[in-house]
Design a protein around this motif. Structure first.
Motif, PDB file in Angstrom:
ATOM      1  N   LEU A   1       0.831  -1.204   0.000  1.00  0.00           N
ATOM      2  CA  LEU A   1       0.000   0.000   0.000  1.00  0.00           C
ATOM      3  C   LEU A   1       0.864   1.252   0.000  1.00  0.00           C
ATOM      4  O   LEU A   1       0.540   2.248  -0.662  1.00  0.00           O
ATOM      5  CB  LEU A   1      -0.935  -0.003   1.214  1.00  0.00           C
ATOM      6  CG  LEU A   1      -2.088  -1.007   1.184  1.00  0.00           C
ATOM      7  CD1 LEU A   1      -2.868  -0.947   2.487  1.00  0.00           C
ATOM      8  CD2 LEU A   1      -3.016  -0.751  -0.004  1.00  0.00           C
ATOM      9  N   ASN A   2       1.990   1.202   0.728  1.00  0.00           N
ATOM     10  CA  ASN A   2       2.915   2.332   0.718  1.00  0.00           C
ATOM     11  C   ASN A   2       3.540   2.521  -0.664  1.00  0.00           C
ATOM     12  O   ASN A   2       3.754   3.653  -1.111  1.00  0.00           O
ATOM     13  CB  ASN A   2       4.010   2.129   1.764  1.00  0.00           C
ATOM     14  CG  ASN A   2       3.508   2.328   3.179  1.00  0.00           C
ATOM     15  OD1 ASN A   2       2.548   3.068   3.399  1.00  0.00           O
ATOM     16  ND2 ASN A   2       4.134   1.666   4.135  1.00  0.00           N
ATOM     17  N   VAL A   3       3.814   1.414  -1.337  1.00  0.00           N
ATOM     18  CA  VAL A   3       4.347   1.484  -2.707  1.00  0.00           C
ATOM     19  C   VAL A   3       3.306   2.109  -3.626  1.00  0.00           C
ATOM     20  O   VAL A   3       3.618   2.976  -4.453  1.00  0.00           O
ATOM     21  CB  VAL A   3       4.763   0.089  -3.213  1.00  0.00           C
ATOM     22  CG1 VAL A   3       5.069   0.126  -4.712  1.00  0.00           C
ATOM     23  CG2 VAL A   3       5.972  -0.424  -2.437  1.00  0.00           C
ATOM     24  N   LEU A   4       2.052   1.681  -3.483  1.00  0.00           N
ATOM     25  CA  LEU A   4       0.980   2.237  -4.304  1.00  0.00           C
ATOM     26  C   LEU A   4       0.824   3.734  -4.049  1.00  0.00           C
ATOM     27  O   LEU A   4       0.692   4.522  -4.987  1.00  0.00           O
ATOM     28  CB  LEU A   4      -0.333   1.516  -4.012  1.00  0.00           C
ATOM     29  CG  LEU A   4      -1.572   2.049  -4.748  1.00  0.00           C
ATOM     30  CD1 LEU A   4      -1.397   1.953  -6.260  1.00  0.00           C
ATOM     31  CD2 LEU A   4      -2.825   1.293  -4.302  1.00  0.00           C
ATOM     32  N   ARG A   5       0.843   4.132  -2.778  1.00  0.00           N
ATOM     33  CA  ARG A   5       0.742   5.556  -2.449  1.00  0.00           C
ATOM     34  C   ARG A   5       1.872   6.342  -3.114  1.00  0.00           C
ATOM     35  O   ARG A   5       1.641   7.411  -3.710  1.00  0.00           O
ATOM     36  CB  ARG A   5       0.797   5.767  -0.940  1.00  0.00           C
ATOM     37  CG  ARG A   5       0.756   7.249  -0.569  1.00  0.00           C
ATOM     38  CD  ARG A   5       1.150   7.528   0.866  1.00  0.00           C
ATOM     39  NE  ARG A   5       0.133   7.116   1.812  1.00  0.00           N
ATOM     40  CZ  ARG A   5       0.260   6.119   2.675  1.00  0.00           C
ATOM     41  NH1 ARG A   5       1.393   5.400   2.682  1.00  0.00           N
ATOM     42  NH2 ARG A   5      -0.708   5.818   3.503  1.00  0.00           N
ATOM     43  N   ALA A   6       3.080   5.833  -3.021  1.00  0.00           N
ATOM     44  CA  ALA A   6       4.234   6.530  -3.585  1.00  0.00           C
ATOM     45  C   ALA A   6       4.112   6.653  -5.102  1.00  0.00           C
ATOM     46  O   ALA A   6       4.436   7.696  -5.681  1.00  0.00           O
ATOM     47  CB  ALA A   6       5.522   5.789  -3.214  1.00  0.00           C
ATOM     48  N   ILE A   7       3.624   5.609  -5.750  1.00  0.00           N
ATOM     49  CA  ILE A   7       3.486   5.650  -7.207  1.00  0.00           C
ATOM     50  C   ILE A   7       2.418   6.663  -7.611  1.00  0.00           C
ATOM     51  O   ILE A   7       2.603   7.436  -8.562  1.00  0.00           O
ATOM     52  CB  ILE A   7       3.151   4.250  -7.749  1.00  0.00           C
ATOM     53  CG1 ILE A   7       4.378   3.343  -7.611  1.00  0.00           C
ATOM     54  CG2 ILE A   7       2.701   4.315  -9.215  1.00  0.00           C
ATOM     55  CD1 ILE A   7       4.126   1.898  -8.004  1.00  0.00           C
ATOM     56  N   VAL A   8       1.293   6.683  -6.908  1.00  0.00           N
ATOM     57  CA  VAL A   8       0.245   7.668  -7.216  1.00  0.00           C
ATOM     58  C   VAL A   8       0.786   9.078  -7.048  1.00  0.00           C
ATOM     59  O   VAL A   8       0.614   9.941  -7.926  1.00  0.00           O
ATOM     60  CB  VAL A   8      -0.995   7.454  -6.322  1.00  0.00           C
ATOM     61  CG1 VAL A   8      -1.974   8.620  -6.492  1.00  0.00           C
ATOM     62  CG2 VAL A   8      -1.684   6.137  -6.659  1.00  0.00           C
ATOM     63  N   GLU A   9       1.446   9.343  -5.941  1.00  0.00           N
ATOM     64  CA  GLU A   9       1.961  10.694  -5.683  1.00  0.00           C
ATOM     65  C   GLU A   9       2.992  11.104  -6.728  1.00  0.00           C
ATOM     66  O   GLU A   9       2.971  12.245  -7.223  1.00  0.00           O
ATOM     67  CB  GLU A   9       2.560  10.748  -4.274  1.00  0.00           C
ATOM     68  CG  GLU A   9       1.513  10.618  -3.168  1.00  0.00           C
ATOM     69  CD  GLU A   9       2.129  10.525  -1.787  1.00  0.00           C
ATOM     70  OE1 GLU A   9       3.376  10.365  -1.703  1.00  0.00           O
ATOM     71  OE2 GLU A   9       1.385  10.601  -0.788  1.00  0.00           O
ATOM     72  N   ASP A  10       3.904  10.188  -7.085  1.00  0.00           N
ATOM     73  CA  ASP A  10       4.933  10.526  -8.072  1.00  0.00           C
ATOM     74  C   ASP A  10       4.337  10.702  -9.461  1.00  0.00           C
ATOM     75  O   ASP A  10       4.734  11.609 -10.206  1.00  0.00           O
ATOM     76  CB  ASP A  10       6.003   9.430  -8.106  1.00  0.00           C
ATOM     77  CG  ASP A  10       6.989   9.545  -6.959  1.00  0.00           C
ATOM     78  OD1 ASP A  10       6.752  10.387  -6.066  1.00  0.00           O
ATOM     79  OD2 ASP A  10       7.987   8.805  -6.947  1.00  0.00           O
ATOM     80  N   TYR A  11       3.373   9.864  -9.833  1.00  0.00           N
ATOM     81  CA  TYR A  11       2.790   9.973 -11.163  1.00  0.00           C
ATOM     82  C   TYR A  11       1.994  11.270 -11.308  1.00  0.00           C
ATOM     83  O   TYR A  11       2.034  11.934 -12.332  1.00  0.00           O
ATOM     84  CB  TYR A  11       1.896   8.766 -11.451  1.00  0.00           C
ATOM     85  CG  TYR A  11       1.280   8.812 -12.831  1.00  0.00           C
ATOM     86  CD1 TYR A  11       2.076   8.836 -13.973  1.00  0.00           C
ATOM     87  CD2 TYR A  11      -0.104   8.846 -12.995  1.00  0.00           C
ATOM     88  CE1 TYR A  11       1.527   8.894 -15.240  1.00  0.00           C
ATOM     89  CE2 TYR A  11      -0.671   8.897 -14.263  1.00  0.00           C
ATOM     90  CZ  TYR A  11       0.153   8.929 -15.379  1.00  0.00           C
ATOM     91  OH  TYR A  11      -0.406   8.983 -16.637  1.00  0.00           O
TER      92      TYR A  11
END
Length: 338
Positions: A7-17
């Motif tokens: 979930l932390n990986v998903l959050r980071a990807i959303v924020e970066d994208y």
């Protein structure tokens, strides 16, 4: 722990994208975020998230972007609504408090919401049918004309001029106004309209033609629902944020903006606090690249109408939700203060 890490990986990807508008790879995640695991572990997590439908690879590179399902997970479980800065809150309050009437409130709300979010802003005009009667005035004009003024709890002012068959006396107008106020003050407009019909028979037969004309005009004003279907739109220039693919991204949005019924549908049903619909959750396949953040507004939590924004699914959801919620609260407060 594995689920939390993913979930932390998903959050980071959303924020970066959202920030870069570029597919996000494991190397970038290691460099930008303190995830506490190796690049290889992150790649495995990204692969698992892709298998579960939260991420997709737009081409053969190692980078991933969120899917609608990924954005939905982010909004529901991962996003923390950003607090507006003191300057932003002061700007909203100052800009909206300068409004002189409901139409001005709506237009100012559209403008400030578009500026805060860099998206298309949509504000529905306050619903007359949900409003209550705050004030009624009858003003004698030259000849046999009478001006009717209605002020509702939503702050809306409606004015009508009635041409009467005979000039009413000052006493009759005063008596009629008093009875109208007693019957309708504080009532919702549909109920107030019904109560007006009972007044006609309480007057002497000689006065009834005048009373009937005024009461009928007033009842029609109370039952006027046109404002329920009116919306104001702003921030069209922000459509450039959708990217270069005009036909599939921007053109459907422009077409939707031409149809007020479509915009009302996009805002959705009234909810307390920001409500987010992503991609096909909007109910329109041609807006699959679009997300809508909306909220009801009205005094003391009462729903008068909706406002919100429409933008690309790669929007900054926490900031947009904060802006929509804040503007809705300020508009409701202004309406409550009259």
């Amino acid at each position: 722990m594995i689920e939390d890490r993913r979930l932390n990986v998903l959050r980071a990807i959303v924020e970066d994208y959202v920030a870069t508008q570029e597919p996000v790879g494991s190397k970038a995640l290691v460099e930008r975020h303190r995830l506490g695991v190796s690049s290889a572990t992150i790649r495995n997590d990204m692969a698992a998230l892709e298998d579960e439908g939260y991420l997709t690879a737009p081409h053969t590179s190692a980078g991933r972007i969120p899917t609608d399902k990924g954005y939905r997970m982010f909004v529901d479980r991962l996003a923390e609504v950003k607090a507006l800065s003191v300057a932003e809150r002061r700007a909203i309050e100052t800009f909206l408090s300068g409004a002189i009437d409901v139409d001005d409130i709506v237009m100012r709300s559209v403008k400030i919401l578009a500026q805060l979010t860099n998206q298309v802003a949509i504000v529905q005009y306050p619903s007359l049918t949900r409003s209550t009667v705050r004030h009624v005035e009858l003003v004698a004009l030259e000849g046999s004309r009478v001006l009717i003024v209605v002020i509702t709890s939503s702050g809306r002012v409606e004015q009508r001029i009635v041409e009467l068959a005979q000039t009413p006396s000052e006493g009759l107008l005063g008596d009629l106004k008093s009875r109208i106020v007693r019957a309708t003050l504080g009532e919702r407009l549909p109920e107030a309209s019904l109560r007006l019909a009972e007044l006609i028979d309480t007057f002497a037969s000689d006065d009834r033609p005048v009373v009937t004309s005024i009461v009928t005009t007033l009842a029609n004003t109370f039952s006027n629902e046109r404002s329920d279907e009116r919306v104001a739109v702003g921030g069209t220039a922000n459509l450039a944020r959708f990217g270069a693919d005009f036909d599939t991204a921007i053109r459907p949005v422009l077409e939707a903006m031409e149809e007020q019924v479509v915009l009302l549908h996009l805002l959705g049903e009234a909810t307390v606090g920001p409500h987010v619909r992503i991609g096909r959750e909007t109910g329109r396949d041609d807006l699959s690249g679009t997300a809508v953040v909306s909220s009801m507004y009205g005094p003391d939590g009462e729903s008068f109408a909706q406002l919100g924004t429409m933008g690309p699914t790669r929007m900054d959801y926490p900031a947009t939700m904060a802006a929509v919620g804040a503007v809705a609260r300020y508009v409701g407060r202004i309406l409550a203060d009259g």
